[in-house]
Scaffold this motif. Structure first.
Motif, PDB file in Angstrom:
ATOM      1  N   VAL A 653      -8.507  -1.160   3.184  1.00 15.53           N
ATOM      2  CA  VAL A 653      -9.194  -0.407   2.137  1.00 15.53           C
ATOM      3  C   VAL A 653     -10.434  -1.193   1.710  1.00 15.53           C
ATOM      4  O   VAL A 653     -10.685  -2.288   2.216  1.00 15.53           O
ATOM      5  CB  VAL A 653      -8.268  -0.158   0.928  1.00 15.53           C
ATOM      6  N   ASP A 654     -11.195  -0.644   0.785  1.00 15.08           N
ATOM      7  CA  ASP A 654     -12.462  -1.278   0.396  1.00 15.08           C
ATOM      8  C   ASP A 654     -12.284  -2.672  -0.193  1.00 15.08           C
ATOM      9  O   ASP A 654     -13.143  -3.536  -0.016  1.00 15.08           O
ATOM     10  CB  ASP A 654     -13.203  -0.404  -0.625  1.00 15.08           C
ATOM     11  N   PHE A 655     -11.191  -2.869  -0.922  1.00 19.14           N
ATOM     12  CA  PHE A 655     -11.037  -4.133  -1.638  1.00 19.14           C
ATOM     13  C   PHE A 655     -10.174  -5.151  -0.904  1.00 19.14           C
ATOM     14  O   PHE A 655      -9.944  -6.251  -1.387  1.00 19.14           O
ATOM     15  CB  PHE A 655     -10.462  -3.888  -3.042  1.00 19.14           C
ATOM     16  N   GLY A 656      -9.678  -4.815   0.268  1.00 19.06           N
ATOM     17  CA  GLY A 656      -8.862  -5.769   1.012  1.00 19.06           C
ATOM     18  C   GLY A 656      -8.019  -5.102   2.076  1.00 19.06           C
ATOM     19  O   GLY A 656      -8.358  -4.034   2.568  1.00 19.06           O
ATOM     20  N   ALA A 657      -6.907  -5.748   2.413  1.00 16.89           N
ATOM     21  CA  ALA A 657      -6.006  -5.212   3.435  1.00 16.89           C
ATOM     22  C   ALA A 657      -4.566  -5.500   3.035  1.00 16.89           C
ATOM     23  O   ALA A 657      -4.268  -6.519   2.401  1.00 16.89           O
ATOM     24  CB  ALA A 657      -6.311  -5.829   4.795  1.00 16.89           C
ATOM     25  N   PHE A 658      -3.676  -4.583   3.399  1.00 14.93           N
ATOM     26  CA  PHE A 658      -2.255  -4.759   3.128  1.00 14.93           C
ATOM     27  C   PHE A 658      -1.567  -5.241   4.396  1.00 14.93           C
ATOM     28  O   PHE A 658      -1.690  -4.622   5.460  1.00 14.93           O
ATOM     29  CB  PHE A 658      -1.651  -3.453   2.618  1.00 14.93           C
ATOM     30  N   ILE A 659      -0.845  -6.351   4.258  1.00  9.99           N
ATOM     31  CA  ILE A 659      -0.239  -7.038   5.399  1.00  9.99           C
ATOM     32  C   ILE A 659       1.275  -6.995   5.291  1.00  9.99           C
ATOM     33  O   ILE A 659       1.844  -7.330   4.238  1.00  9.99           O
ATOM     34  CB  ILE A 659      -0.686  -8.522   5.470  1.00  9.99           C
ATOM     35  N   ILE A 679     -18.656 -11.252   3.009  1.00 13.74           N
ATOM     36  CA  ILE A 679     -18.544 -10.065   3.860  1.00 13.74           C
ATOM     37  C   ILE A 679     -18.694  -8.817   2.995  1.00 13.74           C
ATOM     38  O   ILE A 679     -18.366  -8.834   1.810  1.00 13.74           O
ATOM     39  CB  ILE A 679     -17.208 -10.027   4.634  1.00 13.74           C
ATOM     40  N   LYS A 680     -19.197  -7.762   3.603  1.00 15.71           N
ATOM     41  CA  LYS A 680     -19.428  -6.531   2.847  1.00 15.71           C
ATOM     42  C   LYS A 680     -18.182  -5.657   2.785  1.00 15.71           C
ATOM     43  O   LYS A 680     -17.981  -4.924   1.824  1.00 15.71           O
ATOM     44  CB  LYS A 680     -20.585  -5.740   3.476  1.00 15.71           C
ATOM     45  N   HIS A 681     -17.363  -5.718   3.851  1.00 19.64           N
ATOM     46  CA  HIS A 681     -16.181  -4.862   3.889  1.00 19.64           C
ATOM     47  C   HIS A 681     -15.080  -5.545   4.694  1.00 19.64           C
ATOM     48  O   HIS A 681     -15.365  -6.255   5.668  1.00 19.64           O
ATOM     49  CB  HIS A 681     -16.516  -3.499   4.518  1.00 19.64           C
TER      50      HIS A 681
END
Length: 714
Positions: A653-659, A679-681
């Motif tokens: 997602v825009d604010f990070g990643a779910f692991i 980083i931008k995204h």
């Protein structure tokens, strides 16, 4: 020609690439076909670039059509001047055209139109002529009638007309729009007595940020909170500066007896009409941009999910976890064929652990199971613990993996699932789907509406038509990159092949069922509803294993067969040697440029043929990451800050990643914890399905939440 130049500049490519791509699209060629088999004309543009060319060009055509319509309407009103024509033709956006058209639109009933109907427009025009002498009240009195009972009423009507004129001022609207877009600040405040019990929108109870820099997920969160009447939103900017500019514009910095009235009308027009209208436009434009970026992220995530490496020829046990109704088991072989179906009750309230172990061991002894695929829904972690303990207890040579269940229930209740497994219950079909998602993710996930796969953000707030269009595109892109076995592919899979429609896909399956398996690609020409153009677009993506022609199992298009056969002959290799180490070794030493020159083909075609000759059965997905296979379980109690772990990316997602690191809930790695450089995204660093080395950043035992970092602690 201007459109082509603009597109080329936007994509930083040659105008010839744009022209050739548009020409190919106009001829009825599909995006996958152009990207794969017409590289010599596009100079190697990929599917996304071709799609962008198509969309930007279509927007350009729409813009030109709107300009023509607006100019025609203004001309029929007898108001078209050379200046207006020049202004309209110079517009680069539809919004700019609409601004210029506003004064000439059919007006709905307003205070200004009523004033015009009462004959007060000449009074407004007189005020705008900036008279130096005379008496305004006396002039207004002269417009009194049965409909206008006083000079003050006449003046108010004239001011209403001027205010609407201000509202229709394209130059003013352009300035206000630029000011709002570049310098405007979104301010949010909580509404009294709002309903937000779980405080989902708490951060927006008192919040402000420049709209220009606001991240898409925050824009959409604010929009949702506003729609749910939790907060009120305003776009703050320097209103007075724009009002003062407008006053100078309409009084031309000249002294006039009308100035006080013009000032009032201008201020009213700005505050009551221009500012709210343009604010809506600016917020809508930024929200549209946020939607588009979110759709892009959703599409990227779906594509990565579809292109996960298949666990080919593996025997898999699918396990659909549940508490009360039990865990459904489904065993499939290396072709996806269902071998057995069962149910176990290892969890509360039934708690038949011993019987569950016996059932599992029965199947594990009966079949050479390679992988146990566990759905990640309700009771998933309890089921993972059960399986991990079983592996440990009996020293089993089998691994397990967690599989996203997203959309499995949608498929299980579908008509397609009922036709595939008419004798199974919904939950049993779900277990089969979970197993098949590991065996061949693309073939299984293709059966589900991509919107149900659940790998986006705020997807229910996104424009449905646009989302569906983009997701259909990435599904088609994924299917065609991989190709399908025409003798085993389902109608749903064939439906996404370049050049095929639902009718022609159905016709292929019907022909296959009635006439038997296809022996060669040429035979496809006999299929009803598959015309010459459709055949050309589709055939390169339709593979035939063990057919009459050795190239029918490769990505080589039949139009290139003569060249490919000549290459084999010149290499002194037989067709039976295709795909052997000897064949690979020979063509690995062939220079692409020399080959292209010798056989008088472009370098792209030469390279593609050489790659196919070296690895005829190469699967595009083999370069992607496969599932994370495990044999043991992790609990919150095992965790410590700084601990190194391995996890698989479930969502970006825009604010990070779910692991997924093996806990009940996926852990978050925030964008700020992804890299030592800016980083931008998150998609610049991680993608769905990636298996990553991560470190525990923080542990919140009370909320059962874990934050991760991709940056190794010092």
């Amino acid at each position: 020609m201007d459109h082509i130049k603009e597109i080329a500049q936007q994509l930083k490519i040659d105008q010839s690439q744009v022209m050739n791509t548009l020409s190919l699209l106009e001829e009825g060629n599909t995006v996958p076909f152009i990207a794969r088999y017409r590289k010599e004309m596009t100079k190697g543009l990929d599917e996304e670039q071709i799609r962008t060319i198509q969309e930007v060009y279509e927007y350009g055509l729409k813009l030109e059509k709107r300009k023509e319509d607006v100019l025609r309407i203004i001309e029929t009103q007898g108001k078209l001047t050379a200046e207006i024509r020049e202004q309209v033709l110079a517009c680069e956006k539809l919004s700019e055209v609409e601004d210029l058209y506003r004064p000439y639109q059919q007006k709905r009933k307003t205070s200004a139109t009523e004033a015009v109907a009462k004959g007060l427009k000449p009074l407004a025009d007189w005020l705008l002529s900036l008279p130096v002498k005379g008496d305004v009240m006396e002039m207004a009195q002269s417009y009194c009638s049965e409909q206008v009972t006083s000079a003050m009423e006449a003046l108010q009507g004239a001011k209403d007309i001027i205010a609407e004129h201000v509202s229709d001022d394209a130059e003013l609207r352009k300035r206000v729009r630029a000011s709002m877009a570049n310098y405007g600040v979104i301010q949010t405040k909580a509404k009294k007595n709002h309903e937000d019990e779980e405080k989902v929108y708490q951060m927006y109870y008192d919040y402000e940020e420049k709209i220009k820099y606001m991240a898409p997920h925050r824009l959409m969160a604010i929009q949702r909170a506003e729609n749910e009447k939790v907060i009120k939103v305003s776009l703050v900017f320097d209103q007075q500066y724009q009002i003062d500019w407008a006053k100078r514009r309409y009084t031309k910095n000249r002294e006039s007896i009308a100035n006080p009235y013009i000032y009032e009308a201008v201020e009213d027009g700005c505050k009551r009409l221009v500012f709210p209208s343009v604010e809506n436009e600016v917020r809508r434009e930024r929200l549209d941009q946020a939607h588009e970026q979110s759709i892009d992220i959703f599409a990227m995530n779906v594509e990565k999910l579809l292109l996960q490496t298949p666990m080919k020829n593996k025997m898999i046990m699918g396990l659909d976890p549940a508490f009360r109704t039990g865990c459904k088991l489904a065993l499939i072989d290396g072709t996806g064929k269902l071998l057995a179906i069962d149910v176990i009750y290892p969890h509360a309230p039934v708690h038949k652990i011993k019987e569950a172990e016996e059932t599992m061991m029965h199947y594990l002894r009966l079949y050479p199971i390679d992988i146990i695929a566990i759905g990640n829904g309700t009771a998933s972690r309890e089921s993972e613990a059960f399986v991990a303990n079983l592996i440990r207890k009996y020293q089993l040579n089998v691994a397990y993996t967690m599989v996203s269940e997203a959309g499995a229930s949608v498929y299980s209740a579908s008509e397609l699932a009922k036709r595939e497994f008419p004798d199974l219950h919904v939950e049993q079909r779900s277990a089969v789907s979970i197993a098949r998602r590991v065996l061949d993710p693309l073939a299984e996930l293709i059966k589900i509406d991509p919107k149900s796969i659940g790998v986006g953000q705020y997807q229910h707030d996104l424009p449905e038509a646009r989302l569906s269009e983009r997701l259909d595109f990435v599904v088609s892109k994924a299917v065609n990159r991989v190709g399908v076995n025409v003798n085993t592919a389902s109608q749903q899979l064939l439906n996404h092949i370049s050049g095929l429609t639902n009718a022609s896909a159905k016709a292929i399956v019907t022909y296959r069922n009635e006439k038997g398996l296809f022996a060669n690609r040429e035979q496809l020409k006999q299929v009803p509803r598959l015309g010459e153009k459709s055949y050309q677009q589709a055939v390169g993506f339709l593979r035939i294993e063990d057919g009459d022609h050795p190239f029918d199992r490769t990505s080589i298009h039949p139009e290139s067969y003569p060249i490919a056969l000549q290459m084999l002959k010149d290499a002194e290799l037989s067709e039976k040697q295709l795909g052997t180490p000897a064949c690979f070794d020979v063509f690995a030493n062939w220079d692409v440029e020399e080959t292209a020159s010798h056989y008088q083909v472009d370098r792209y075609t030469a390279e593609d043929i050489l790659n196919a000759l070296k690895q005829p059965l190469r699967d595009y997905r083999d370069t992607c990451v496969g599932p994370l296979l495990k044999k043991d379980i992790l609990t919150m109690d095992d965790l410590k800050e700084g601990m190194e772990l391995e996890g698989v990316v479930r969502n970006v997602v825009d604010f990070g990643a779910f692991i997924d690191i093996g806990l009940k809930n996926d852990a978050l790695v925030h964008i700020s914890k992804m890299s030592t450089s800016r980083i931008k995204h998150p998609s610049e660093v991680v993608q769905i399905g990636d298996i990553l080395t991560v470190w525990i950043d923080t542990i919140d035992q009370a909320r059962k939440k874990v934050q991760l970092t991709l940056v190794k602690p010092k």
